[in-house]
Scaffold this active site. Structure first.
Site, short mmCIF file in Angstrom:
data_model
loop_
_atom_site.label_atom_id
_atom_site.label_comp_id
_atom_site.label_asym_id
_atom_site.label_seq_id
_atom_site.Cartn_x
_atom_site.Cartn_y
_atom_site.Cartn_z
N ARG A 8 0.84 -0.92 0.04
CA ARG A 8 0.31 0.17 -0.18
C ARG A 8 0.96 1.42 0.16
O ARG A 8 2.11 1.10 0.51
CB ARG A 8 -0.62 0.36 1.19
CG ARG A 8 -2.11 1.36 1.62
CD ARG A 8 -2.92 1.50 2.10
NE ARG A 8 -3.92 2.20 1.76
CZ ARG A 8 -4.11 3.09 2.90
NH1 ARG A 8 -4.16 2.51 4.17
NH2 ARG A 8 -4.60 4.45 2.61
N HIS A 9 0.47 2.01 -0.89
CA HIS A 9 1.27 3.58 -1.05
C HIS A 9 0.93 4.44 0.64
O HIS A 9 0.45 4.22 1.32
CB HIS A 9 -0.12 4.42 -1.70
CG HIS A 9 -0.22 4.42 -1.68
ND1 HIS A 9 -1.21 5.95 -0.49
CD2 HIS A 9 -2.29 4.35 -1.63
CE1 HIS A 9 -2.12 5.79 -0.25
NE2 HIS A 9 -2.84 4.91 -1.23
N ARG A 58 0.57 8.94 -6.09
CA ARG A 58 0.57 8.13 -4.66
C ARG A 58 1.49 6.85 -4.78
O ARG A 58 2.43 6.31 -3.99
CB ARG A 58 -0.38 8.58 -3.51
CG ARG A 58 -1.63 7.25 -3.30
CD ARG A 58 -3.07 7.93 -3.11
NE ARG A 58 -3.71 6.57 -3.09
CZ ARG A 58 -5.46 7.36 -4.02
NH1 ARG A 58 -4.79 9.08 -4.96
NH2 ARG A 58 -6.14 6.73 -3.78
N GLU A 79 -6.85 2.24 -7.13
CA GLU A 79 -8.15 2.06 -6.78
C GLU A 79 -8.82 2.46 -6.53
O GLU A 79 -9.85 2.65 -7.89
CB GLU A 79 -7.52 3.43 -5.49
CG GLU A 79 -8.79 3.35 -3.88
CD GLU A 79 -8.38 2.14 -3.38
OE1 GLU A 79 -9.05 1.46 -3.53
OE2 GLU A 79 -7.87 2.23 -1.77
N HIS A 139 -3.34 0.15 -3.43
CA HIS A 139 -4.11 0.84 -2.70
C HIS A 139 -4.37 -0.13 -1.79
O HIS A 139 -4.75 -1.59 -2.19
CB HIS A 139 -5.32 2.13 -3.23
CG HIS A 139 -4.50 2.90 -4.20
ND1 HIS A 139 -4.20 4.01 -4.19
CD2 HIS A 139 -4.17 2.48 -5.85
CE1 HIS A 139 -3.50 4.16 -5.35
NE2 HIS A 139 -3.74 3.53 -6.12
#
Length: 186
Positions: A8-9, A58, A79, A139
Site C-alpha cells: 500500500r502506498h 501516490r 484504487e 492501494h
C-alpha cells in the site's frame, strides 16, 4: 509459484485526515515518502525482479522510494472508485461508512466490491506470470480485494492495511494463493 509483494502506498495529506481518496490523484507527504523509504529494507529482502504500480501518483511515488526498477504502470491496480464519497471523512458519511468498510455497501457512484475483485483478477494473473518476486505498489482497497478473492479474507474480517505496508502472497498459475505476510510496516 510467484510471490506478489503487495505494498500500500505511503501517506498523503488525505490519509492523515482520514479522507477517502479513491481515484483522486494525490501525492505523498514528506512523512509518506520517508515511511515508504523506510519500508524499502523489508521489500529488498524479497529481491523483487520487477515492479508493477497503480497509475496514481501516490503509488508511483512509493514505487520510486521502494525500488530502483522502472515500474510497469497498470490501471487495474488503481484504487476503487468511491464516487460521491471521494474527499469525504467517515464522520460526514455516517453509519454507511462502517457498512462500506465491511464490504456490504457501495458508495453512490462508486465501484462495487465484486467489480473491483473482477478487475484485479486479470492483474494478479498477469503479475503471477512474471518471474518473481513481483513488487506491486497499489492501494488499500485493491489489497483487500486481492485478499478476499485469493485468500478468503473479506473486508468484514480484516483490518485495513497501513500506509505504507507490505502484504505478500504466493500465487500459483492455477489461481490458488497462500498468504505469506500481512501488513508489515518496516
Amino acid at each position: 509459484m510467484t510471490a506478489l509483494l503487495l505494498v500500500r502506498h505511503g501517506a498523503t495529506s488525505w490519509t492523515a485526515e482520514r479522507r477517502l481518496q479513491g481515484r483522486t490523484d494525490i501525492d505523498l507527504t514528506a512523512k509518506g515518502r520517508a515511511d515508504a523509504a523506510a519500508l524499502r529494507e523489508a521489500v529488498s529482502v524479497w529481491a523483487p525482479s520487477s515492479v508493477v504500480a497503480s497509475p496514481l501518483l501516490r503509488a508511483r511515488s512509493t514505487a520510486s522510494a521502494l525500488s530502483d526498477l522502472e515500474p510497469s504502470i497498470d490501471e487495474r491496480w488503481a484504487e476503487a472508485t468511491l464516487g460521491e464519497w471521494e474527499g469525504r471523512v467517515p464522520a460526514e458519511i455516517g453509519p454507511d461508512y462502517a457498512e462500506w468498510r465491511a464490504g456490504r455497501l457501495v458508495p453512490p457512484g462508486g465501484e462495487s466490491a465484486p467489480a473491483l475483485r473482477a478487475r484485479i483478477e486479470g492483474a494478479v494473473a498477469d503479475a503471477a506470470r512474471r518471474p518473481g518476486p513481483v513488487l506491486v505498489v497499489t492501494h488499500g482497497g485493491t489489497i483487500r480485494a486481492v485478499l478476499a478473492r485469493y485468500i478468503g479474507l473479506t473486508a468484514d474480517v480484516i483490518e485495513p492495511v497501513a500506509a505504507p505496508s507490505l502484504t505478500a502472497i504466493d500465487v500459483q498459475l492455477d489461481g490458488s494463493a497462500r498468504l505469506v505476510a500481512f501488513n508489515v510496516a518496516r
